[in-house]
Scaffold this motif. Structure first.
Motif, mmCIF file in Angstrom:
data_model
loop_
_atom_site.group_PDB
_atom_site.id
_atom_site.type_symbol
_atom_site.label_atom_id
_atom_site.label_comp_id
_atom_site.label_asym_id
_atom_site.label_seq_id
_atom_site.Cartn_x
_atom_site.Cartn_y
_atom_site.Cartn_z
ATOM 1 N N UNK A 255 0.857 -1.172 0.000
ATOM 2 C CA UNK A 255 0.000 0.000 0.000
ATOM 3 C C UNK A 255 0.901 1.233 0.000
ATOM 4 N N UNK A 256 0.382 2.320 -0.514
ATOM 5 C CA UNK A 256 1.189 3.519 -0.637
ATOM 6 C C UNK A 256 0.282 4.726 -0.807
ATOM 7 N N UNK A 257 0.885 5.878 -0.767
ATOM 8 C CA UNK A 257 0.173 7.081 -1.173
ATOM 9 C C UNK A 257 1.079 7.828 -2.148
ATOM 10 N N UNK A 258 0.469 8.494 -3.094
ATOM 11 C CA UNK A 258 1.199 9.213 -4.127
ATOM 12 C C UNK A 258 0.778 10.674 -4.099
ATOM 13 N N UNK A 259 1.751 11.553 -4.076
ATOM 14 C CA UNK A 259 1.471 12.983 -4.087
ATOM 15 C C UNK A 259 1.532 13.490 -5.528
ATOM 16 N N UNK A 260 0.524 14.207 -5.946
ATOM 17 C CA UNK A 260 0.538 14.843 -7.263
ATOM 18 C C UNK A 260 0.808 16.331 -7.033
ATOM 19 N N UNK A 261 1.976 16.774 -7.521
ATOM 20 C CA UNK A 261 2.450 18.136 -7.300
ATOM 21 C C UNK A 261 2.354 18.925 -8.614
ATOM 22 N N UNK A 262 1.937 20.173 -8.532
ATOM 23 C CA UNK A 262 1.863 21.032 -9.711
ATOM 24 C C UNK A 262 3.281 21.383 -10.161
ATOM 25 N N UNK A 263 3.608 21.103 -11.413
ATOM 26 C CA UNK A 263 4.940 21.402 -11.957
ATOM 27 C C UNK A 263 5.240 22.897 -11.979
ATOM 28 N N UNK A 264 4.232 23.733 -12.023
ATOM 29 C CA UNK A 264 4.436 25.173 -12.162
ATOM 30 C C UNK A 264 4.563 25.877 -10.815
ATOM 31 N N UNK A 265 3.771 25.447 -9.824
ATOM 32 C CA UNK A 265 3.754 26.156 -8.535
ATOM 33 C C UNK A 265 4.425 25.373 -7.408
ATOM 34 N N UNK A 266 4.608 24.064 -7.595
ATOM 35 C CA UNK A 266 5.155 23.227 -6.524
ATOM 36 C C UNK A 266 4.140 22.912 -5.445
ATOM 37 N N UNK A 267 2.879 23.251 -5.662
ATOM 38 C CA UNK A 267 1.830 23.012 -4.674
ATOM 39 C C UNK A 267 1.226 21.622 -4.840
ATOM 40 N N UNK A 268 0.771 21.091 -3.725
ATOM 41 C CA UNK A 268 0.101 19.793 -3.720
ATOM 42 C C UNK A 268 -1.259 19.927 -4.391
ATOM 43 N N UNK A 269 -1.525 19.100 -5.396
ATOM 44 C CA UNK A 269 -2.827 19.111 -6.089
ATOM 45 C C UNK A 269 -3.758 18.049 -5.525
ATOM 46 N N UNK A 270 -3.230 16.835 -5.356
ATOM 47 C CA UNK A 270 -4.056 15.727 -4.867
ATOM 48 C C UNK A 270 -3.155 14.621 -4.337
ATOM 49 N N UNK A 271 -3.772 13.683 -3.632
ATOM 50 C CA UNK A 271 -3.064 12.517 -3.109
ATOM 51 C C UNK A 271 -3.840 11.275 -3.508
ATOM 52 N N UNK A 272 -3.102 10.265 -3.961
ATOM 53 C CA UNK A 272 -3.707 8.962 -4.241
ATOM 54 C C UNK A 272 -3.561 8.112 -2.990
ATOM 55 N N UNK A 273 -4.676 7.572 -2.491
ATOM 56 C CA UNK A 273 -4.704 6.712 -1.316
ATOM 57 C C UNK A 273 -4.905 5.276 -1.775
ATOM 58 N N UNK A 274 -3.898 4.439 -1.585
ATOM 59 C CA UNK A 274 -3.951 3.038 -1.980
ATOM 60 C C UNK A 274 -4.754 2.254 -0.944
ATOM 61 N N UNK A 275 -5.687 1.401 -1.433
ATOM 62 C CA UNK A 275 -6.571 0.666 -0.531
ATOM 63 C C UNK A 275 -6.806 -0.748 -1.060
ATOM 64 N N UNK A 276 -6.046 -1.682 -0.562
ATOM 65 C CA UNK A 276 -6.181 -3.084 -0.941
ATOM 66 C C UNK A 276 -6.034 -3.238 -2.453
ATOM 67 N N UNK B 83 -4.379 -0.200 4.620
ATOM 68 C CA UNK B 83 -4.897 0.683 3.579
ATOM 69 C C UNK B 83 -4.830 2.123 4.086
ATOM 70 N N UNK B 84 -4.795 3.072 3.169
ATOM 71 C CA UNK B 84 -4.741 4.476 3.575
ATOM 72 C C UNK B 84 -6.013 5.194 3.131
ATOM 73 N N UNK B 85 -6.453 6.119 3.974
ATOM 74 C CA UNK B 85 -7.698 6.838 3.734
ATOM 75 C C UNK B 85 -7.515 8.319 4.027
#
Length: 186
Positions: free
Chosen positions: A16-37, A66-68
């Motif tokens: 299980x893992x989580x993935x950070x989606x970062x904006x290439x232009x601003x370096x800000x966090x856009x979203x996180x993927x939460x892995x669940x089974x 799992x992550x939530x």
């Protein structure tokens, strides 16, 4: 109705893992993927909870991995029928600050030799032992407390419960997961 199923559903582990989606232009966090089974979900950054300013809280389940995105009870199984394995996530005194200690294990897109992959990453078989549960006994406990006229229907519903009830084998390695090449599946 909640019925304890003892060790059924416990297993050696998963990737299980989580993935950070970062904006290439601003370096800000856009979203996180939460892995669940066997699935997961992308969650927009503005809907998440944070601590210490900008550190998103990622909840792991009490008896699982799992992550939530929020505290609560999550059902793995048939949400339509309301039957499955409960995943309870809540705040506790235990936490891991992933920004302090982490290891980049692969980054092929950076070029050859930039990141040295550890040997374990090449292990392409199942990790850990095979565990078999006597799930029939556990399920019979549930069926036996029901009125006779409901038992047949419940038996057919149990056929839709996740396979983790009968046993587990260790997971395959991370490179064998669909999300290793490309984006997350969901």
């Amino acid at each position: 109705m909640d019925i304890a199923l003892s060790k059924i559903g416990q297993h050696v582990g998963d990737w299980e893992h989580f993935t950070l989606r970062i904006c290439n232009f601003t370096g800000e966090l856009c979203s996180i993927y939460f892995s669940q089974h066997s699935g997961g979900q992308w969650v927009d950054a503005y809907t998440l909870e944070y601590i210490k300013g900008n550190k998103a809280i990622i909840y792991s389940t009490k008896n699982g991995h799992a992550s939530f995105p929020h505290a609560g009870t999550y059902l793995q199984g048939s949400s339509k029928l309301g039957i499955g394995i409960r995943n309870d996530a809540d705040r506790s005194e235990f936490s891991v600050d992933s920004s302090i200690q982490y290891e980049v294990v692969a980054a092929e897109y950076l070029g050859d030799g930039v990141v040295t992959e550890p040997g374990w990453l090449q292990f392409m078989r199942e990790w850990g032992p095979k565990i078999v549960y006597n799930s029939r006994t556990e399920l019979d406990k549930i069926i036996n407390v029901l009125p006779a006229m409901l038992r047949y229907s419940v038996k057919s519903i149990f056929s839709k419960i996740p396979v983790e009830l009968s046993g587990e084998e260790g997971p395959t390695g991370p490179k064998e997961k669909n999300n290793w090449v490309g984006d997350e599946r969901w």
